[in-house]
Design a protein around this motif. Structure first.
Motif, PDB file in Angstrom:
ATOM      1  N   LEU A  27       0.828  -1.207   0.000  1.00  0.00           N
ATOM      2  CA  LEU A  27       0.000   0.000   0.000  1.00  0.00           C
ATOM      3  C   LEU A  27       0.864   1.260   0.000  1.00  0.00           C
ATOM      4  O   LEU A  27       0.657   2.176  -0.810  1.00  0.00           O
ATOM      5  CB  LEU A  27      -0.924   0.000   1.215  1.00  0.00           C
ATOM      6  CG  LEU A  27      -2.169  -0.880   1.124  1.00  0.00           C
ATOM      7  CD1 LEU A  27      -2.820  -1.032   2.493  1.00  0.00           C
ATOM      8  CD2 LEU A  27      -3.164  -0.291   0.131  1.00  0.00           C
ATOM      9  N   VAL A  65       1.177   3.695  -3.371  1.00  0.00           N
ATOM     10  CA  VAL A  65       0.722   5.083  -3.278  1.00  0.00           C
ATOM     11  C   VAL A  65       1.875   6.039  -3.580  1.00  0.00           C
ATOM     12  O   VAL A  65       1.729   6.993  -4.361  1.00  0.00           O
ATOM     13  CB  VAL A  65       0.131   5.358  -1.884  1.00  0.00           C
ATOM     14  CG1 VAL A  65      -0.053   6.857  -1.664  1.00  0.00           C
ATOM     15  CG2 VAL A  65      -1.203   4.638  -1.726  1.00  0.00           C
ATOM     16  N   VAL A  78      -4.123   3.171  -3.752  1.00  0.00           N
ATOM     17  CA  VAL A  78      -4.632   2.268  -2.713  1.00  0.00           C
ATOM     18  C   VAL A  78      -5.107   0.961  -3.340  1.00  0.00           C
ATOM     19  O   VAL A  78      -4.800  -0.137  -2.850  1.00  0.00           O
ATOM     20  CB  VAL A  78      -5.772   2.944  -1.927  1.00  0.00           C
ATOM     21  CG1 VAL A  78      -6.468   1.939  -1.012  1.00  0.00           C
ATOM     22  CG2 VAL A  78      -5.229   4.109  -1.106  1.00  0.00           C
TER      23      VAL A  78
END
Length: 343
Positions: free
Chosen positions: A145, A149, A189
């Protein structure tokens, strides 16, 4: 986040072509030194998998926008950053040349933005820090994650900077960046969750590939590697051939941001000079532009149904052909580099 030539000046496009070419050359040298030969077929299959995955635009709720996976972080985790960069470059070259997805002048920008930041920044400095060897799936998910990102945020910012520096569009920095960064945060995400899920699957079937449990052993995991190759290959085939029918029709994050600023999803490139030459060449070589067959507009219900059927067939053919082309190119790159290393 595939940039069109209308956003890029010849100077910026040429500079990013040079930067990308240098990164490709450096990656080739490192792959010759480092790549395990048993990962060569994985380069091809993962290239096909990422090509197919990028055909699936998913809706970003409440925005009217959509996004798709970049894939370079996943490639970096499973192949290492240098092989990952060569593989994502293969994907983007196939998309630009044969499907007119992204401009040719902007190809260096697209490879750099979608490849360099995830593979050489997000992977070593974020993913590997959060999920070092021996990490469990929870840490892998957090690392995926955070790295996804970060990689997309850097890539989106690079798009804005390259566009503004080019100075050929009416996209002001402030309004453009304030739209690009949040929408790509949401896309990041989703990419992080998908990346973690794929890594989790590979870790269960063949844990050594992920780098979480040391290097590949000589013989004991060949069946596991074969299972990974088959699973990813079948997934790529089904995704590109069938699942792509159901991709969101909303504009992607970049198109959405442009439309919010200018009122149009696409900007017109200058018709002459370098832009005109690039567009003319791309038009001649792209045999399935926009992942579809050329077809006349439908004017009635029967025509609309036929158009839908033709559109789905074009999408399926594009997904399969593009995946096969990417698989072949990425596999050959890995094979040639490994053979040169052993000669």
């Amino acid at each position: 986040m595939h940039m069109a030539d209308a956003l890029i000046s010849p100077a910026i496009g040429g500079a990013l072509w040079a930067a990308t070419a240098g990164t490709v050359a450096w990656s080739c040298r490192r792959v010759r030194q480092e790549l395990d030969e048993r990962k060569v077929p994985l380069m091809g299959v993962l290239g096909a998998f990422v090509f197919a995955a990028q055909m699936i635009n998913f809706t970003i709720p409440g925005t009217g926008s959509s996004g798709h996976l970049g894939g370079a972080l996943l490639l970096a985790v499973l192949l290492g950053p240098h092989a990952a960069f060569l593989t994502i470059a293969s994907v983007l070259v196939v998309q630009a040349l044969f499907f007119a997805d992204g401009g040719l002048l902007a190809l260096g920008c697209n490879i750099f933005n979608l490849g360099f930041f995830p593979a050489f920044i997000a992977y070593p400095f974020i993913y590997r820090v959060i999920a070092p060897p021996g990490s469990d799936q929870g840490r892998v998910t957090m690392a995926s994650l955070a790295a996804a990102v970060a990689g997309l945020q850097l890539g989106a910012l690079a798009v804005v900077l390259q566009t503004v520096a080019s100075g050929i569009s009416a996209l002001p920095f402030t309004s453009f960046v304030l739209l690009m960064q949040p929408i790509h945060l949401a896309i990041g995400v989703v990419e992080g969750l998908v990346t973690a899920a794929v890594i989790g699957f590979v870790s269960r079937v063949h844990p050594e590939i992920t780098g979480l449990r040391g290097s590949l052993p000589e013989r004991s995991t060949v069946p596991g590697l074969r299972r990974v190759l088959v699973a990813l290959g079948v997934t790529a085939l089904l995704t590109g051939g069938i699942v792509s029918w159901f991709a969101s029709e909303n504009p992607d994050g970049l198109e959405w941001a442009i439309s919010r600023v200018t009122g149009s999803d696409e900007l017109a490139a200058p018709p002459d000079g370098v832009h005109g030459a690039a567009a003319s060449f791309q038009e001649k070589i792209a045999f399935l532009p926009d992942y579809s067959f050329s077809a006349p507009a439908a004017h009635d219900a029967a025509g609309a149904a036929a158009s839908t059927g033709s559109g789905r067939l074009g999408t399926s053919v594009s997904g399969v052909v593009g995946g096969v082309l990417t698989l072949g190119i990425a596999f050959l790159i890995g094979l040639i580099l490994r053979r040169r290393a052993s000669s």
